[in-house]
Each structure stands twice: as structure tokens, then as C-alpha cells.
Motif scaffolding. Structure first.
Motif, short mmCIF file in Angstrom:
data_model
loop_
_atom_site.label_atom_id
_atom_site.label_comp_id
_atom_site.label_asym_id
_atom_site.label_seq_id
_atom_site.Cartn_x
_atom_site.Cartn_y
_atom_site.Cartn_z
N ALA A 1 0.07 13.10 -1.31
CA ALA A 1 -1.29 13.14 -1.85
C ALA A 1 -1.37 12.28 -3.09
O ALA A 1 -0.41 12.20 -3.87
N ASN A 2 -2.52 11.61 -3.26
CA ASN A 2 -2.82 10.85 -4.46
C ASN A 2 -3.95 11.55 -5.20
O ASN A 2 -4.99 11.88 -4.59
N GLY B 1 -1.03 4.62 -12.64
CA GLY B 1 -1.76 4.31 -13.85
C GLY B 1 -2.00 5.58 -14.64
O GLY B 1 -1.80 6.70 -14.16
N SER B 2 -2.43 5.43 -15.88
CA SER B 2 -2.73 6.59 -16.70
C SER B 2 -3.76 7.47 -16.00
O SER B 2 -4.80 7.00 -15.55
N GLY B 3 -3.45 8.75 -15.90
CA GLY B 3 -4.34 9.71 -15.26
C GLY B 3 -4.03 10.01 -13.82
O GLY B 3 -4.51 11.00 -13.26
N ASN B 4 -3.20 9.15 -13.17
CA ASN B 4 -2.88 9.38 -11.76
C ASN B 4 -1.93 10.56 -11.60
O ASN B 4 -1.09 10.85 -12.45
N ARG B 5 -2.07 11.23 -10.45
CA ARG B 5 -1.11 12.24 -10.03
C ARG B 5 -0.64 11.90 -8.63
O ARG B 5 -1.36 11.26 -7.85
N VAL B 6 0.56 12.34 -8.29
CA VAL B 6 1.07 12.17 -6.95
C VAL B 6 1.83 13.43 -6.55
O VAL B 6 2.55 14.02 -7.36
N ASP B 7 1.61 13.88 -5.31
CA ASP B 7 2.43 14.92 -4.69
C ASP B 7 3.35 14.22 -3.71
O ASP B 7 2.88 13.44 -2.86
N LEU B 8 4.65 14.49 -3.80
CA LEU B 8 5.60 13.81 -2.93
C LEU B 8 6.76 14.73 -2.59
O LEU B 8 6.99 15.76 -3.25
N ASN C 1 -16.99 13.00 -9.21
CA ASN C 1 -17.05 12.52 -7.83
C ASN C 1 -15.87 11.60 -7.50
O ASN C 1 -15.81 10.48 -8.01
N PRO C 2 -14.92 12.05 -6.66
CA PRO C 2 -13.84 11.16 -6.25
C PRO C 2 -14.39 10.06 -5.34
O PRO C 2 -15.55 10.08 -4.94
N PHE C 3 -13.54 9.11 -5.00
CA PHE C 3 -14.01 7.95 -4.24
C PHE C 3 -12.97 7.56 -3.20
O PHE C 3 -11.77 7.83 -3.36
N LEU C 4 -13.45 6.89 -2.15
CA LEU C 4 -12.60 6.46 -1.05
C LEU C 4 -12.43 4.95 -1.12
O LEU C 4 -13.38 4.20 -0.88
N ILE C 5 -11.21 4.50 -1.44
CA ILE C 5 -10.94 3.06 -1.59
C ILE C 5 -10.80 2.43 -0.21
O ILE C 5 -10.05 2.91 0.64
N THR C 6 -11.53 1.32 -0.02
CA THR C 6 -11.47 0.60 1.24
C THR C 6 -10.80 -0.76 1.12
O THR C 6 -10.20 -1.24 2.08
N PRO D 1 -5.09 -0.30 5.25
CA PRO D 1 -4.91 0.23 6.60
C PRO D 1 -5.48 1.64 6.74
O PRO D 1 -6.07 1.98 7.77
N GLU D 2 -5.30 2.45 5.70
CA GLU D 2 -5.88 3.80 5.66
C GLU D 2 -6.66 3.93 4.36
O GLU D 2 -6.08 3.92 3.27
N PRO D 3 -8.00 4.02 4.43
CA PRO D 3 -8.77 4.23 3.19
C PRO D 3 -8.21 5.41 2.41
O PRO D 3 -7.80 6.42 3.00
N GLU D 4 -8.20 5.30 1.09
CA GLU D 4 -7.42 6.20 0.24
C GLU D 4 -8.32 6.88 -0.78
O GLU D 4 -8.99 6.22 -1.57
N TRP D 5 -8.32 8.21 -0.75
CA TRP D 5 -9.08 8.98 -1.74
C TRP D 5 -8.38 8.93 -3.09
O TRP D 5 -7.16 9.07 -3.18
N ARG D 6 -9.16 8.77 -4.14
CA ARG D 6 -8.65 8.79 -5.52
C ARG D 6 -9.75 9.31 -6.44
O ARG D 6 -10.92 9.35 -6.10
#
Length: 560
Positions: free
Chosen positions: A256-257, A277-284, A483-488, A496-501
Motif C-alpha cells: 500500500a502507498n 517523499g516527505s509525508g509518504n507512507r508505505v506498507d510492505l 481528497n486522495p487522488f489516482l495517479i495516471t 501500468p496500474e493507476p496508483e492511489w496517493r
């Protein structure tokens, strides 16, 4: 943890003494920094969808200085507030309202009601008082906010549920040589000092100390057994530094991003970096290899990395927080992983991941007709170094230099503008030939103002597409509230897979030979859905907080 649908707690802001191991000298340094509850990381808050977060925030900071530079110049370091970063909640009243001001020697109530369909994930909280956010981050004022349970929780996957959970908040504490966190240089006339001078905004940090910490500790040790799988929730809690994170001898498996699940887990190559980047989180997930000692490291951002684990548009990931801040020698070890003991052969997750509740599907987002298309630009303007020649500056600079004069900055000139502005506001050609001001009559603000929103036609329930354009030589981590956003697309290339952030590094411009107008600008395109349940005022901004503090932010208003 919440009980009976309520998380009730107290947070106290105060200058507190802590002790940090200095990785450069090996000595133990005493520091006196702004904190939550006296620690170098705030308490972890755990809730479920439908819970109410109720906090009494006691501001026990000292009074703000009496003689401060006024206008838009950074000020009032001891006034605070509270931001629940990543939550889709109300931005008004006593909720996630970053326009609030909580003064020293006051107690403020915070109540954030989380929807019953809110998605599970890794979030966090921190102060967001414009003009002094960096100051609070230099002391470690932040903490995890975990939403768990409900449909779409990653723990629905047996292999993930079986993995031990580890939280890692990576921060950069900065102090002067006396262990104190200084505020800005009141006499600064630009963002960065000239060579051999102290005229920069943060020249108070020249020759200062810095500490890369994980959960408030220098290079903690984590133990795993061979074959064991652990789930790591990692947060970049720095004020602006970019972290390419890699683990020696191991692969990182991305779930997850920014608290929003991937469709399927992405497995990086061995020792391949995940960029935060500053503020990002990742579940791995991490599956321990052979017995031994391995370093979890922040690699040199000047290397070549993509801003997404999908590998799109790789390049250097420099984030220019300010030339007056000392920088580390890379790589920086942020944790040591010791693999030992008997084998514990656990399986990694395989196949589709559960999709988060409370969010539209990627397919719905891509199929929805657009109600608005917008272009937003990060721009910087200066009058020294490369930008000393007007032809090397962006055409907007002259107009905005005239608008943001010495009066605007509290009586003294400030000759750097760090702007986040409407790129569709292009002005008109100056009818008078003037190399210093080739275009005039821009209609909107380039720097933050709380007086008016950047757009007057954002309505709840609308679908919008934004393209972020980076017209600077630094990456900028874009973050939007509510409001999160879906990167295209990144740099025009489709993911290849639009990514929520909720935060994303916008790649720097490249080339140009010192003339930004000749460079190739970095871009990120995304779609967003303006949740009609949460109208009101909020912001987007650069999450390099030394940039945000001088105006690289804009107010947005979603209308009912």
C-alpha cells in the motif's frame, strides 16, 4: 486505542529535553526541542472506521516572541494546531482544520469523526500552523494514526495477518550546536544564504547538528528469524528530505502507498529502493533471508530512482530543502536488521489484495466523465545565481516580484518566491518591452493566502483531472488534504496500474542549461473525486515544509 467508538486522549506540546546518539561522533547529545508529550515521536493513535478521535491539545510552549517580522514572513513558532494527514474527514470546525490557531497557555478541543466506511491504512498526525511547520518537525512533532478493521483491511489476507507488524517513523531532527531548535533569521532577504554569508531564511542552521531517527532512536536494532515475514509500516516524517529506502540483501514487497492498497503486491528487486517523499507512507512485507546483519538505509537521492514502485520515469530525486542545512553522507542507516535463530518459513502474500472500502474503484475513477481539468505549477523565482539574468527566469517572476514586495514580507525585501499556482493563469504579454517583466496581469495569487481559494468552481461530487507541472530544478512532494487522488501519468507516461496517493513527488525539470524556460518540466497527472460529505476549506501544498512556510501552498474550497 479507541474504546466503544471513541479515542480520547491528551496531547501536550512543550519544549522537552531528550538524549540522542550522534551517529557521526558516537556521543550522546542533549537536545531541547518542540515535542508532543516530551518525546521525539508522539504516541500512536489506533482507531477503527466509525470512531471519533477526541483530543485535548494542551499548548505548553512558551509565549511567541514579541518583536517579530510581520507580513507574510514566518512567525509565531509556538502557535500550533493539528492535522490528521491522509484521513478523509471534515476540514472544518474543531476537526481537521489547519486554519485553527492554538496559542501558548491554552487547551483546545479536537474532534475528528471518522466515517464508518473509511478505509483502513497507515496515516499520521502533525502540526500544520502555516509559517512554523518546519520548526515543529525539526523537533519530532508527529505520530502514527492507524485505521484498522472494516472491509478492505490488509489483514483479511492470512499471510499478512500472520506477519508481525513493525512501525517505523523516520525523522530528521535538527538543532544548533547547543541542542536548541532555532527559528528563522529575521533579517533574511532570500531563501538560501550567499556563499560566506548568513542572509538566508534558515541561516540559523549553518554548521548545525542533525539526526536521522527511527521512532525517536538512532539506528535501532530489529530482530527476525530466517524465513520470517514481517509487515512494516514506514513513514517519511522528515520536514522535506526524500528517502530512497532499501534493505541490504532483501526485496521490499509493496502492499500500500499512503494507506491505500495496491491491486496486487509489487515485489521490488533485491536492494531496489522504494522512494518516499516527505509525508509518504508505505506498507510492505519483508521476508528474512539467511542469518546475518543487514542495514535498512536511506540511499543518496542523487541516484536514479522512480517516484513510484512501478518504475516510471526514473531520475535523480533531489529535494532542495535549503542550502543552509548540513546534509548527511549517504547511505544513512536508519535501522539494523539482525536475522538469527531457528528458521520460521512463512509465506509471502500472492494474488489480488483486498480493495479499500470508502473509495471508488480505479475503474470507476477512470470511467467517470470529468467535471473539470486543471493545471497547477510549482515555480520558483530568484534574483541571484542562475536567475540573476532575467531571461533565465520564468515569465511570471517579474509580475509576482512586484506584487510580493518588501511590505508584503514585513518591511524588508525577500527575493525568493516559492509558488504553487494555477498554471492556466498565464497573464498577457507586457505591451512595454521590459525583460524584467515580460508578462503582466496575472489574475490569481502565486503564494498562499487564506483570504480566497485558488478556484471558485470546485463542487462536492465532482470528478476532476489535475496535471501538476514542476517548473523548478527540485522535486516537490505535492500533498492535498481530505481528497486522495489516482495517479495516471508521470512525465507523460501512463502507469501500468493507476496508483492511489495523498502525496506524490513531482519530478524536477531537467535540462535547460541554466535557463528554466528551456528545460523539460516534470509532470504528474491524476484524477480525484471531491467527496460531497466533506465540503469546506482545506489546502494543497509542497511537503518540503521550508517551502510551505514561505507560501508554496494554496487554499481550496469545495462547495456543497
Amino acid at each position: 486505542n479507541s474504546r466503544n467508538g471513541v479515542l480520547s486522549t491528551t496531547l501536550e506540546t512543550l519544549i522537552a529535553t531528550n538524549f540522542i546518539e550522534n551517529s557521526e561522533t558516537g556521543e550522546i547529545d542533549e537536545v531541547n526541542t518542540p515535542t508532543y508529550n516530551g518525546n521525539l515521536i508522539g504516541p500512536t493513535l489506533r482507531i477503527s472506521p466509525g470512531d471519533s478521535i477526541q483530543i485535548d491539545l494542551i499548548n505548553n510552549f512558551p509565549d511567541n516572541p514579541e518583536d517579530q517580522r510581520l507580513g507574510a514572513f514566518p512567525k509565531n513558532p509556538f502557535t500550533t494546531n493539528f492535522h490528521s494527514h491522509g484521513l478523509i474527514v471534515s476540514p472544518g470546525g474543531i476537526s481537521d482544520n489547519v486554519f485553527r490557531r492554538m496559542e501558548p497557555d491554552t487547551t483546545s478541543e479536537i474532534q475528528i469523526d471518522v466515517g464508518s466506511d473509511h478505509h483502513s491504512g497507515t496515516f499520521w498526525y502533525h502540526p500544520h500552523k502555516h509559517g512554523s511547520v518546519s520548526f515543529s518537525f525539526f523537533g519530532g512533532m508527529m505520530g502514527f494514526l492507524i485505521v484498522e478493521g472494516g472491509p478492505g483491511d490488509l489483514n483479511e489476507v492470512p499471510e499478512i495477518a500472520a506477519a508481525k507488524e513493525i512501525l517505523m517513523a523516520i525523522s530528521v531532527i535538527r538543532t544548533d550546536t547547543n541542542g536548541e531548535v532555532p527559528f528563522v533569521n529575521e533579517d533574511a532577504d532570500q531563501a538560501n544564504s550567499d556563499t560566506g554569508a548568513t542572509n538566508g531564511l534558515w541561516s540559523t542552521f549553518q554548521n548545525s547538528n542533525f539526526y536521522y531517527l527511527t521512532n525517536g532512536v538512532t539506528n535501532p536494532t530489529l530482530k527476525m528469524r530466517p524465513g520470517e515475514v514481517q509487515r512494516w509500516r514506514i513513514l517519511n516524517a522528515a520536514s522535506g528530505e526524500t528517502f530512497p529506502i532499501a534493505l541490504e540483501g532483501h526485496s521490499l514487497h509493496i502492499l500500500a502507498n499512503d494507506g491505500i492498497n495496491q491491486e496486487e503486491m509489487i515485489s521490488l528487486n533485491v536492494e531496489e529502493a522504494y522512494v518516499m517523499g516527505s509525508g509518504n507512507r508505505v506498507d510492505l512485507l519483508v521476508k528474512a533471508g539467511e542469518p546475518g546483519t543487514y542495514k535498512l538505509q536511506v540511499l543518496d537521492p542523487a541516484g536514479t530512482y522512480s517516484v513510484t514502485p512501478q518504475g516510471i520515469a526514473p531520475g535523480p530525486r533531489r529535494a532542495r530543502i535549503g542550502l543552509d542545512f548540513p546534509q548527511p553522507t549517504y547511505p544513512v542507516t536508519v535501522a539494523t536488521i539482525v536475522v538469527e535463530g531457528s528458521e520460521k518459513n512463512m509465506d509471502l502474500q500472492d494474488g489480488p489484495l483486498p480493495q479499500n472500502s470508502g473509495l471508488l474503484t480505479r475503474q470507476q475513477m477512470l470511467a467517470a466523465p470529468l467535471d473539470a481539468e486543471r493545471n497547477m505549477a510549482f515555480e520558483t523565482c530568484g534574483q541571484r545565481r542562475q536567475q540573476a539574468m532575467p531571461e533565465n527566469r520564468l515569465p511570471s517572476c517579474g509580475w509576482y516580484f512586484d506584487l510580493y514586495d518588501a511590505d508584503y514580507w514585513g518591511g524588508l525585501p525577500f527575493t525568493n518566491l516559492l509558488m504553487a499556482r494555477d498554471a492556466d493563469d498565464t497573464g498577457i504579454p507586457n505591451p512595454v518591452v521590459d525583460p524584467e517583466m515580460p508578462r503582466i496581469d496575472y489574475q490569481k495569487q502565486g503564494l498562499f493566502t487564506s483570504d480566497e481559494p485558488l478556484f471558485d468552481d470546485m463542487f462536492g461530487g465532482n470528478f476532476e483531472e489535475w496535471t501538476l507541472i514542476n517548473r523548478t530544478n527540485s522535486d516537490h512532494p505535492f500533498h492535498i488534504h481530505v481528497n486522495p487522488f489516482l495517479i495516471t501519468h508521470i512525465n507523460g507516461q501512463a502507469l501500468p496500474e493507476p496508483e492511489w496517493r495523498d502525496s506524490i513527488l513531482v519530478p524536477a525539470a531537467t535540462g535547460g542549461g541554466g535557463n528554466i524556460n528551456l528545460a523539460d518540466f516534470g509532470t504528474v497527472t491524476f484524477r480525484t473525486y471531491l467527496d460531497p460529505l466533506f465540503p469546506g476549506d482545506f489546502v494543497f501544498h509542497c511537503h518540503i515544509l521550508t517551502h510551505e512556510d514561505v507560501g508554496m501552498m494554496q487554499k481550496l474550497t469545495v462547495l456543497p
